[in-house]
Structures are given as C-alpha cells and as structure tokens.
Design a protein around this motif. Structure first.
Motif, mmCIF file in Angstrom:
data_model
loop_
_atom_site.group_PDB
_atom_site.id
_atom_site.type_symbol
_atom_site.label_atom_id
_atom_site.label_comp_id
_atom_site.label_asym_id
_atom_site.label_seq_id
_atom_site.Cartn_x
_atom_site.Cartn_y
_atom_site.Cartn_z
ATOM 1 N N LYS A 134 -15.670 -20.254 -21.883
ATOM 2 C CA LYS A 134 -15.848 -18.817 -22.084
ATOM 3 C C LYS A 134 -16.529 -18.166 -20.888
ATOM 4 O O LYS A 134 -16.163 -17.070 -20.470
ATOM 5 C CB LYS A 134 -16.654 -18.572 -23.362
ATOM 6 N N GLN A 135 -17.540 -18.822 -20.355
ATOM 7 C CA GLN A 135 -18.271 -18.282 -19.215
ATOM 8 C C GLN A 135 -17.712 -18.847 -17.919
ATOM 9 O O GLN A 135 -17.659 -20.062 -17.729
ATOM 10 C CB GLN A 135 -19.769 -18.624 -19.326
ATOM 11 N N PHE A 136 -17.287 -17.969 -17.011
ATOM 12 C CA PHE A 136 -16.667 -18.409 -15.763
ATOM 13 C C PHE A 136 -17.606 -19.300 -14.958
ATOM 14 O O PHE A 136 -17.181 -20.284 -14.356
ATOM 15 C CB PHE A 136 -16.263 -17.189 -14.934
#
Length: 345
Positions: free
Chosen positions: A263-265
């Motif tokens: 979800k978090q780059f």
C-alpha cells in the motif's frame, strides 16, 4: 483457462546419449551447480501476493519489449493458484538435479528439445532441506501439481509475435505410493518448458552455485542474484572503485520481480533494501560498499514525495570470480561444439 496446446509426442534420448550430444554436453555440471537460462529466467514466472488470475508482465530482453503471460493452475474446480516462492524453489531443485543427470526428449512434430529428469519426492525434499526450506511431502506434491498446470507464453510486438509454445512450466509423470510418508518410493519424472531446451541448444545459459542461491530466504534476493548472474557477466569485484556496476530500478523490480503489492510506496524501498542486505550478508555484494542508491522525488508543495529509485550494485570479489569462471566455461563449451561441428563436416 485451459486453452494450452496439446502436449506433442516426444522421442527420448537417454542420458548416456544426451551427454554425447554436442550442444548438450555443457549443460551437465558439478553436484552443487545449477544454470541460469536466458529468456526463460528473464520472464516473470513466480508471484507474491498477486490475485490468482492470469498475469501479463511486460519486460525487456536484449532490447526487445516482451510480455510474459502466465495462466493459473486450476487445482480444484474453480480454485486457481499462481506459482509462488514454494514452486520457484521446487523448480530450482529440479533444475539442479537436471544438471547432475538428465535426459533429452525431442518433440516429434516441432523438433523442440525438452530436458527431463527422474527423481523421488524424498530427493526433492532432501535438497530443499539442505538449503533451509523444509517443505513437507504434501506441499512438494502440491507444488509439482501447480507447476504442471500453470502455463507460460511469451509474446513480442509485431504480426508474428509468439515466442515458443504456450506450455506448462513442467510436464509431470509420477507414481506416488500410498503411505509413503518419506517419499523414498514415490517417483517423479519431469520434463521442462521447451524454452530451457532451446537455451541449451543455443548455449544461452550460465553456471550458478545452487546451494548459495537457494539458501537465500527472500524471493526478491534470489531473483536479483539470478539476474545479476545472467546479465552482468563483466563483473570484476572492483566495480565500487570505478562506481560502475549492475543497474536496477525500483520500477523494474515492482513490475518484474516476485514482490507482493504494497500500500505504501516507500515500503517497496524497504523491501529492496532488505533483499540487498541479504545479498551482501551472503557474499553476493561487496562487503563494504554493496550498492549506491539514487532516490527520486517529486515536488508536492510540501514534503517531497518518493517517486522511484535506481541502484548500482557492486558484486563481491568472490561472486565476480564465480562469474568469470562461468564465462571461461561457456567459451570452452562453445569452442567444443564448434570443433565437433567441424569434425562432423
């Protein structure tokens, strides 16, 4: 899902004769060796955390834009599975065994070459345990089943855009004995995708240390080691002094490597850094300066946002020596085949 071509009839060339086949001799190696294989290993074939549905991955191979199309294995009615880390390790073990002793099948219709190996479930598990992956016999059977049902097809741009056949990862024949918990009496015969046979025919492969590679815990670390071994044959072990090395981008890793969607780059960055640390600790990358990291940001009006990264990887002297020995070996293999052809003429 099941629109694969029907398996063609194959003519077997026994192991003793296969070793005398000019182009096949170099495939065989020491007990601890395996092989990285040209276009087959360049294609995305194993997945982490992806939906169990058809996956189409674009990748570059020798300046060509290609697509790897992987169709799931239907292991029960309406139940689909993509090949993952377990299947990758089982396939690596099978390929290692094929380097020790394999036979050669020739497709009667297309003259495609299929590398074959005979073994037992016990031997597969023993090899997996030896590199720190203790799968149960039932898990190995399921992995073989998935490999025998999932399929790979490579496509290129253009009118005639098909490369090779749309085939399953392996063709599997087995004789599992009831109550054989050890797997010693349960035999397996596997033939590999014809792209491996074609790579052998064209000497488009390189040696690699199987135990060292498969002892890596992270699928991404194994993917990176395989890619370096096959693509960075000019490694010297002193690249960190010259600030030259093997380049890989975060974009390429996200698109082509076995990395679960995050979800978090920024978490992709952390995952890659962990894999690079494992490669350094395992002796693949230089012990002091393993890599150079170039982070890319975009302005947002507030805090700059991470948008990408490019790494320059510096291989260790030991890995560079292994690569150099492989280069010498393949030059000898090609010279031997050329000499064999001249004698035949």
């Amino acid at each position: 899902m099941n629109d694969k071509e029907k398996p063609q009839k194959e003519v077997m060339v026994p192991a003793s004769e296969a070793r005398q086949t000019d182009f096949f001799q170099g495939w065989f190696g020491k007990n601890d060796e395996s092989r990285t294989v040209d276009i087959y290993d360049a294609a995305t074939r194993f997945f982490e955390g992806k939906p169990h549905e058809m996956q189409v991955t674009e990748f570059k191979f020798k300046n060509r834009s290609l697509r790897a199309v992987v169709r799931c294995a239907e292991i029960a009615k309406g139940v689909y599975r993509l090949p993952g880390a377990r299947e990758e390790l089982v396939e690596r073990v099978l390929r290692k065994l094929a380097v020790e002793q394999s036979s050669l099948n020739v497709g009667a219709e297309t003259q495609s070459y299929f590398v074959c190996v005979n073994t037992t479930l016990y031997r597969i598990r023993k090899e997996l345990v030896a590199v720190g992956h203790g799968y149960k016999i039932a898990e190995i059977k399921e992995a073989l089943y998935i490999l025998s049902l999932a399929s790979l097809e490579l496509l290129a741009e253009g009118k005639y855009n098909r490369i090779g056949h749309h085939q399953t990862y392996i063709n599997l024949a087995y004789n599992y004995q009831n109550g054989d918990d050890s797997g010693k009496s349960s035999t397996v015969r596997v033939s590999f995708h014809s792209l491996i046979g074609e790579a052998i025919k064209n000497q488009a492969y390189f040696p690699i240390n199987h135990t060292k590679l498969c002892s890596l815990k992270m699928p991404l670390a194994r993917w990176l080691a395989t890619r370096i071994n096959h693509n960075y044959r000019q490694a010297t072990g002193h690249d960190h002094f010259k600030q030259t090395g093997f380049h890989i981008s975060l974009e390429t890793i996200i698109r082509e490597a076995p990395v679960a969607p995050l979800k978090q780059f920024r978490n992709y960055l952390v995952t890659v850094q962990k894999a690079l640390k494992e490669l350094q600790d395992s002796g693949y990358l230089h012990p002091i300066q393993a890599y150079k990291e170039d982070l890319r940001y975009i302005e947002t009006g507030k805090r700059p946002k991470l948008s990408g990264a490019v790494w320059t990887l510096y291989v260790s002297r030991a890995f560079a020596d292994e690569i150099a020995k492989g280069n010498t070996y393949m030059l000898e293999v090609k010279a031997s085949q050329k000499e064999g052809k001249s004698h035949a003429a």
